[in-house]
Motif scaffolding. Structure first.
Motif, PDB file in Angstrom:
ATOM      1  N   VAL A  32      13.929 -31.847   7.924  1.00  0.00           N
ATOM      2  CA  VAL A  32      13.385 -30.514   8.200  1.00  0.00           C
ATOM      3  C   VAL A  32      11.894 -30.519   7.873  1.00  0.00           C
ATOM      4  N   SER A  33      11.261 -29.414   8.131  1.00  0.00           N
ATOM      5  CA  SER A  33       9.826 -29.280   7.884  1.00  0.00           C
ATOM      6  C   SER A  33       9.486 -29.572   6.423  1.00  0.00           C
ATOM      7  N   SER A  34       8.429 -30.347   6.218  1.00  0.00           N
ATOM      8  CA  SER A  34       8.009 -30.636   4.840  1.00  0.00           C
ATOM      9  C   SER A  34       7.539 -29.359   4.146  1.00  0.00           C
ATOM     10  N   THR A  35       7.015 -28.412   4.908  1.00  0.00           N
ATOM     11  CA  THR A  35       6.602 -27.130   4.328  1.00  0.00           C
ATOM     12  C   THR A  35       7.808 -26.407   3.731  1.00  0.00           C
TER      13      THR A  35
END
Length: 132
Positions: A41-44
C-alpha cells in the motif's frame, strides 16, 4: 498527601525511562525496516499509521509517568495483545535481518521488564494513591 508518600518510586522512574527508550528504539527500527520493504500500500498510509501508533504509545507512557493507573493497565493489555503477533515473527526477523531482529527482541524484553516494574509493590501503592 505529603511529599514523601507522593514521590514517584524508583521502579516507576526506571520503568518510564525504559518505556521511552523502547518507544524510540521501536520507532527507529520500524522506520529503518519499512524504508527497505516493498509495501503493498501507499508508504504515506503506512507511515501515517506508524506515527499514530507511536503517538498513542507515547500518550500512554506519559500518562503512566503521571501516575494514571488506567494507563498502566491499558498499556499492559495492549502490550500483551501485541506480543501474540510480535513474538512469533521475531525468530524469522532475526534470521533474515540479525541486527534489526535482535534490536526488536531487546525492545520486547525491555518493555516486559518495564511493565513488570510498574506492577511491583511500591509501584502499585503509588498508582493507587495517584488515582482520583
Amino acid at each position: 498527601m505529603d511529599s514523601i508518600s507522593s514521590s514517584k518510586p524508583r521502579a516507576v522512574e526506571i520503568a518510564v525511562l525504559i518505556l521511552w527508550l523502547a518507544l524510540a528504539v521501536g520507532l527507529v527500527t520500524s522506520v529503518a525496516t519499512l524504508s527497505h520493504a516493498a509495501l503493498p500500500v501507499s508508504s504515506t498510509l503506512v507511515y501515517s499509521i506508524l506515527a499514530a501508533t507511536f503517538a498513542v504509545s507515547a500518550f500512554f507512557v506519559y500518562k503512566i509517568s503521571r501516575g494514571r493507573n488506567w494507563a498502566r493497565i491499558t498499556y499492559l493489555i495492549l502490550m500483551l495483545l501485541g506480543m501474540f503477533k510480535t513474538v512469533p515473527s521475531l525468530v524469522s526477523t532475526i534470521e533474515h535481518a540479525p541486527f534489526s531482529g535482535t534490536l526488536s527482541a531487546a525492545d520486547v524484553v525491555a518493555q516486559l521488564v518495564a511493565v513488570a516494574l510498574l506492577f511491583t509493590g511500591a509501584s502499585n501503592g503509588w498508582f493507587e494513591r495517584r488515582t482520583p
